[in-house]
Scaffold this motif. Structure first.
Motif, short mmCIF file in Angstrom:
data_model
loop_
_atom_site.label_atom_id
_atom_site.label_comp_id
_atom_site.label_asym_id
_atom_site.label_seq_id
_atom_site.Cartn_x
_atom_site.Cartn_y
_atom_site.Cartn_z
N ALA A 54 6.71 -2.74 -2.71
CA ALA A 54 5.93 -3.11 -3.71
C ALA A 54 4.58 -3.25 -2.84
N GLN A 55 4.54 -4.29 -2.16
CA GLN A 55 3.37 -5.01 -1.27
C GLN A 55 2.66 -3.68 -0.67
N GLU A 56 3.36 -2.83 -0.21
CA GLU A 56 2.63 -1.44 0.41
C GLU A 56 2.21 -0.37 -0.57
N SER A 57 2.69 -0.79 -1.98
CA SER A 57 2.04 0.23 -2.98
C SER A 57 1.02 0.24 -3.10
N PRO A 58 0.18 1.36 -3.20
CA PRO A 58 -1.39 1.24 -3.94
C PRO A 58 -1.58 0.14 -4.79
N VAL A 59 -0.77 0.06 -5.76
CA VAL A 59 -1.00 -0.94 -6.88
C VAL A 59 -1.42 -2.16 -6.45
N PHE A 60 -0.49 -2.70 -5.18
CA PHE A 60 -1.02 -4.14 -4.84
C PHE A 60 -1.84 -4.24 -3.46
N ASN A 61 -2.19 -2.97 -3.13
CA ASN A 61 -2.62 -2.73 -1.84
C ASN A 61 -3.89 -1.78 -2.06
#
Length: 176
Positions: A54-61
Motif C-alpha cells: 500500500a505504501q507504494e500504491s498511488p493512493v498513498f504515494n
C-alpha cells in the motif's frame, strides 16, 4: 471504456500527507483519507490490501508532489476504516487486510433490491449465479468475491430476509 479515477483535491495538497495534530483537522483528514481509499479500491475492484505494498500504491504515494504517507499514518487510516466496518485484518501482525468498500449489510441490501425488483422472492440461487450469472451482469454486486457475498447473505439471513442453504455443489440462498 475504463473510467479514469478522479483524485480528490486534497490529494495534491501536500499537508494532506502528514497527519495533522489538531483533533478536528485530523478527524476531517481521516474522513477524507477513508473515502479516498474506499473509492480507489471500488474503482479498481480491490478486495485485499497489503500494508507494505500500500505504501507504494498511488493512493498513498503521490508521484507528482513527491509526497508519501508513512506506514504509521497508513495504519491509522486503516484503523479508522476498521472502526467503520470497512476493513478487517487477516493476520495478527496487521500486514494484510480485507477491504469492503461497501459493508456486507449494504451489499445485502443491493442484492435484496435486485431480487425483489425482478420478482424472484422464494427462488433459490447458487452463489455463483448471483455473483457471476448473466442476469446480474449489469449489477454492482456482479463479480463480488465469495467471502463478501456470503457475508452479505448472512446479514440478510440475520434480518430474516434470506436463508443460506447447502447444495451438493456448494452454497445457495433462498430469499423471502
Amino acid at each position: 471504456s475504463i473510467m479514469t479515477f478522479e483524485w480528490p483535491w486534497q490529494y495534491n495538497f501536500p499537508p494532506f500527507f502528514t497527519l495533522q495534530p489538531n483533533a478536528d483537522t485530523r478527524q476531517k483528514q481521516l474522513a477524507a483519507w477513508s473515502s479516498l481509499v474506499l473509492s480507489y479500491c471500488r474503482h479498481h475492484r480491490l478486495y485485499t490490501l497489503d500494508v507494505l505494498e500500500a505504501q507504494e500504491s498511488p493512493v498513498f504515494n503521490n508521484k507528482n508532489t513527491g509526497r508519501k504517507l508513512s506506514t504509521e499514518a497508513i495504519q491509522v487510516i486503516f484503523e479508522e476504516l476498521r472502526k467503520k466496518g470497512n476493513l478487517e485484518w487477516m493476520d495478527k501482525n496487521k500486514a494484510r487486510c480485507l477491504i469492503m468498500w461497501r459493508r456486507p449489510e449494504e451489499w445485502g441490501k443491493l442484492i435484496y433490491q435486485w431480487v425483489s425488483k425482478n420478482g424472484m422472492m422464494n427462488s433459490v440461487f447458487t452463489l455463483y449465479e448471483l455473483s457471476n450469472g448473466d442476469d446480474t451482469e449489469s449489477e454492482e454486486f456482479h463479480g463480488l468475491e465469495d467471502w463478501l457475498l456470503l457475508r452479505s447473505l448472512q446479514a440478510l439471513q440475520t434480518e430474516g430476509k434470506a436463508e443460506i442453504i447447502t447444495m451438493n455443489d456448494g452454497k445457495g440462498v433462498k430469499f423471502f
